[in-house]
Design a protein around this motif. Sequence first.
Motif, PDB file in Angstrom:
ATOM      1  N   PHE A  48       0.942  -1.199  -0.319  1.00 23.35           N
ATOM      2  CA  PHE A  48      -0.004  -0.239  -0.066  1.00 23.35           C
ATOM      3  C   PHE A  48       0.722   1.273   0.123  1.00 23.35           C
ATOM      4  CE2 PHE A  48      -2.594  -3.132   1.865  1.00 23.35           C
ATOM      5  CZ  PHE A  48      -3.671  -3.019   1.068  1.00 23.35           C
ATOM      6  N   ASP A  49       0.364   2.279  -0.647  1.00 21.54           N
ATOM      7  CA  ASP A  49       1.020   3.720  -0.593  1.00 21.54           C
ATOM      8  C   ASP A  49       0.731   4.395   0.832  1.00 21.54           C
ATOM      9  OD1 ASP A  49       1.784   3.112  -3.146  1.00 21.54           O
ATOM     10  OD2 ASP A  49       0.157   3.980  -4.152  1.00 21.54           O
ATOM     11  N   SER A 236      21.154   0.789  12.777  1.00 27.23           N
ATOM     12  CA  SER A 236      20.447   1.733  13.440  1.00 27.23           C
ATOM     13  C   SER A 236      19.081   2.028  12.882  1.00 27.23           C
ATOM     14  CB  SER A 236      21.337   2.901  13.707  1.00 27.23           C
ATOM     15  OG  SER A 236      21.568   3.628  12.761  1.00 27.23           O
ATOM     16  N   ALA A 237      18.781   1.721  11.720  1.00 32.60           N
ATOM     17  CA  ALA A 237      17.616   2.079  10.765  1.00 32.60           C
ATOM     18  C   ALA A 237      16.639   0.887  10.885  1.00 32.60           C
ATOM     19  CB  ALA A 237      18.108   2.023   9.206  1.00 32.60           C
ATOM     20  N   GLY A 238      16.979   0.011  11.996  1.00 31.29           N
ATOM     21  CA  GLY A 238      15.983  -1.061  12.163  1.00 31.29           C
ATOM     22  C   GLY A 238      14.550  -0.756  12.278  1.00 31.29           C
ATOM     23  N   LEU A 239      14.486   0.199  13.391  1.00 32.00           N
ATOM     24  CA  LEU A 239      12.895   0.518  13.765  1.00 32.00           C
ATOM     25  C   LEU A 239      12.411   0.937  12.574  1.00 32.00           C
ATOM     26  CD1 LEU A 239      10.768   1.153  15.984  1.00 32.00           C
ATOM     27  CD2 LEU A 239      12.038   3.066  16.302  1.00 32.00           C
ATOM     28  N   MET A 240      12.986   2.092  11.916  1.00 32.67           N
ATOM     29  CA  MET A 240      12.206   2.583  10.805  1.00 32.67           C
ATOM     30  C   MET A 240      12.091   1.630   9.551  1.00 32.67           C
ATOM     31  SD  MET A 240      11.678   5.399  12.338  1.00 32.67           S
ATOM     32  CE  MET A 240      10.862   6.018  10.873  1.00 32.67           C
ATOM     33  N   PHE A 241      13.010   0.725   9.420  1.00 32.62           N
ATOM     34  CA  PHE A 241      12.693  -0.327   8.354  1.00 32.62           C
ATOM     35  C   PHE A 241      11.406  -1.251   8.835  1.00 32.62           C
ATOM     36  CE2 PHE A 241      17.515  -0.932   7.274  1.00 32.62           C
ATOM     37  CZ  PHE A 241      17.223   0.054   6.018  1.00 32.62           C
ATOM     38  N   SER A 242      11.119  -1.444   9.867  1.00 34.94           N
ATOM     39  CA  SER A 242      10.195  -2.355  10.371  1.00 34.94           C
ATOM     40  C   SER A 242       8.882  -1.539  10.169  1.00 34.94           C
ATOM     41  CB  SER A 242      10.303  -2.799  11.864  1.00 34.94           C
ATOM     42  OG  SER A 242      10.410  -1.695  12.810  1.00 34.94           O
ATOM     43  N   LEU A 243       8.622  -0.223  10.396  1.00 32.01           N
ATOM     44  CA  LEU A 243       7.564   0.503  10.405  1.00 32.01           C
ATOM     45  C   LEU A 243       7.183   0.816   8.848  1.00 32.01           C
ATOM     46  CD1 LEU A 243       8.326   3.487  13.087  1.00 32.01           C
ATOM     47  CD2 LEU A 243       6.467   1.630  13.341  1.00 32.01           C
ATOM     48  N   THR A 250       0.197  -3.428   5.400  1.00 36.75           N
ATOM     49  CA  THR A 250      -1.231  -2.871   5.985  1.00 36.75           C
ATOM     50  C   THR A 250      -2.050  -1.702   5.251  1.00 36.75           C
ATOM     51  OG1 THR A 250      -0.328  -1.691   7.552  1.00 36.75           O
ATOM     52  CG2 THR A 250      -0.714  -4.007   8.067  1.00 36.75           C
ATOM     53  N   LYS A 251      -3.335  -2.008   5.186  1.00 37.62           N
ATOM     54  CA  LYS A 251      -4.255  -1.125   4.573  1.00 37.62           C
ATOM     55  C   LYS A 251      -4.208   0.456   5.096  1.00 37.62           C
ATOM     56  CE  LYS A 251      -8.554  -0.590   2.185  1.00 37.62           C
ATOM     57  NZ  LYS A 251      -9.936  -1.151   1.664  1.00 37.62           N
ATOM     58  N   GLU A 252      -4.215   0.429   6.475  1.00 38.46           N
ATOM     59  CA  GLU A 252      -4.316   1.882   6.996  1.00 38.46           C
ATOM     60  C   GLU A 252      -3.012   2.550   7.207  1.00 38.46           C
ATOM     61  OE1 GLU A 252      -5.699   3.718  11.254  1.00 38.46           O
ATOM     62  OE2 GLU A 252      -6.006   1.541  11.054  1.00 38.46           O
ATOM     63  N   ASP A 253      -2.740   3.645   6.677  1.00 39.41           N
ATOM     64  CA  ASP A 253      -1.630   4.439   6.753  1.00 39.41           C
ATOM     65  C   ASP A 253      -1.250   5.047   7.950  1.00 39.41           C
ATOM     66  OD1 ASP A 253       0.682   5.877   5.860  1.00 39.41           O
ATOM     67  OD2 ASP A 253      -0.772   7.385   4.703  1.00 39.41           O
ATOM     68  N   LEU A 254      -0.014   4.408   8.602  1.00 40.03           N
ATOM     69  CA  LEU A 254       0.429   4.872   9.630  1.00 40.03           C
ATOM     70  C   LEU A 254       0.779   6.398   9.966  1.00 40.03           C
ATOM     71  CD1 LEU A 254       2.744   2.098  10.977  1.00 40.03           C
ATOM     72  CD2 LEU A 254       0.394   2.331  11.932  1.00 40.03           C
ATOM     73  N   THR A 255       1.236   6.889   8.644  1.00 40.72           N
ATOM     74  CA  THR A 255       2.015   8.244   8.490  1.00 40.72           C
ATOM     75  C   THR A 255       0.833   9.297   8.710  1.00 40.72           C
ATOM     76  OG1 THR A 255       1.592   8.601   6.113  1.00 40.72           O
ATOM     77  CG2 THR A 255       3.586   7.387   7.239  1.00 40.72           C
TER      78      THR A 255
END
Length: 351
Positions: A48-49, A236-243, A250-255
């Motif tokens: 999803f975008d 150090s990018a692990g958290l942001m990669f996972s997000l 997932t369909k709902e956009d976290l941002t």
Amino acid sequence: MAKKITYRILTAAAILLAASMFINLPYYVTKPGAAHELEPIVHVDGGFDEKGKLMLTTVRMGRANIYSYVVAKVRDFEEIIPEDQLKGEEETDEEYNVRQLYYMENSKNNAIQVAYRAAKKPYHFKYKGIYVLDVYPKMPASKILKAGDRITTVDGHKFESSEQFIAYVQKKSAGDSIKLTYVHDDKEKTGTIKLKEFNSGESEGKVGIGIGLVDDRELISTPPVTMKTDEIGGPSAGLMFSLEIYNQLTKEDLTKGMDIAGTGTISPDGKVGRIGGIQLKVMAADKKGADIFFAPDDEIPPEIKKSHPELQSNYVEAKKAAKEIGTDMKIVPVKTFDDAVEYLNKLSPHK
């Protein structure tokens, strides 16, 4: 006469300044790097975008010369790090770079596990062999193996873990030989190594070939995910990669239309770990215009706090840096991947 003397002094100073640019010191200088949007780096097939941005943050680092060392001493938000704090004893530059690339690959695998598990998507591992992190000087492996090589068979045997490899080798005696099949620069090679007893360290009295090793595993997921990280090293990018992976799954956009930066290692169980240079990453995120910055809310172990009372959690360091630069960016503490997702889920859409 006075003019000639002044000219000579200025010329000599200019020569010394120019020469100082080429004299390396046993230190590294770190500076604020950049905030990189993750959507062009991470791609989940059929994902999803997102309306906003999730961004990893970096630190610029280079070996110090006399000039850069002096400048870093007087500038804010530039740090000087002794070489022995970055590299292990007798670790070469090549081995250090290989270790950083391994940390990045491991970070990506951890992030995929965390995101796919949270999104209830399947994944599994395919064992590829034993990854050579470093090679000990004056030990047998140094004659044929290099950091970054992958051992695939020993005496014709394939193993399912580095522990099996170690157990096989330790059943033998000093002077025995083993035949390795290994991959170097994408080419399969073979070589015979005579085992030798370690004279010092944790392995003293044991026999081996003299390498630092880890498991080399390929993570296979459904749907497939690709990550272009050729020019980025470290974990150090692990958290942001996972997000980012989870957001594409997932369909709902976290941002919710916002620009979200952050940092922190990620473990397979979703715990967020401490990183270095967080104040520099806060500056990079602010320069990029981020609305939110996730910072590891790590706890300093009592024994480390006792010997280094000046140490503070990444979150406290990030808050301090944000205050110093006067940013409106929200600094958010997180201990786990779930903490970050929960925070984002509670946000209202950005207008």
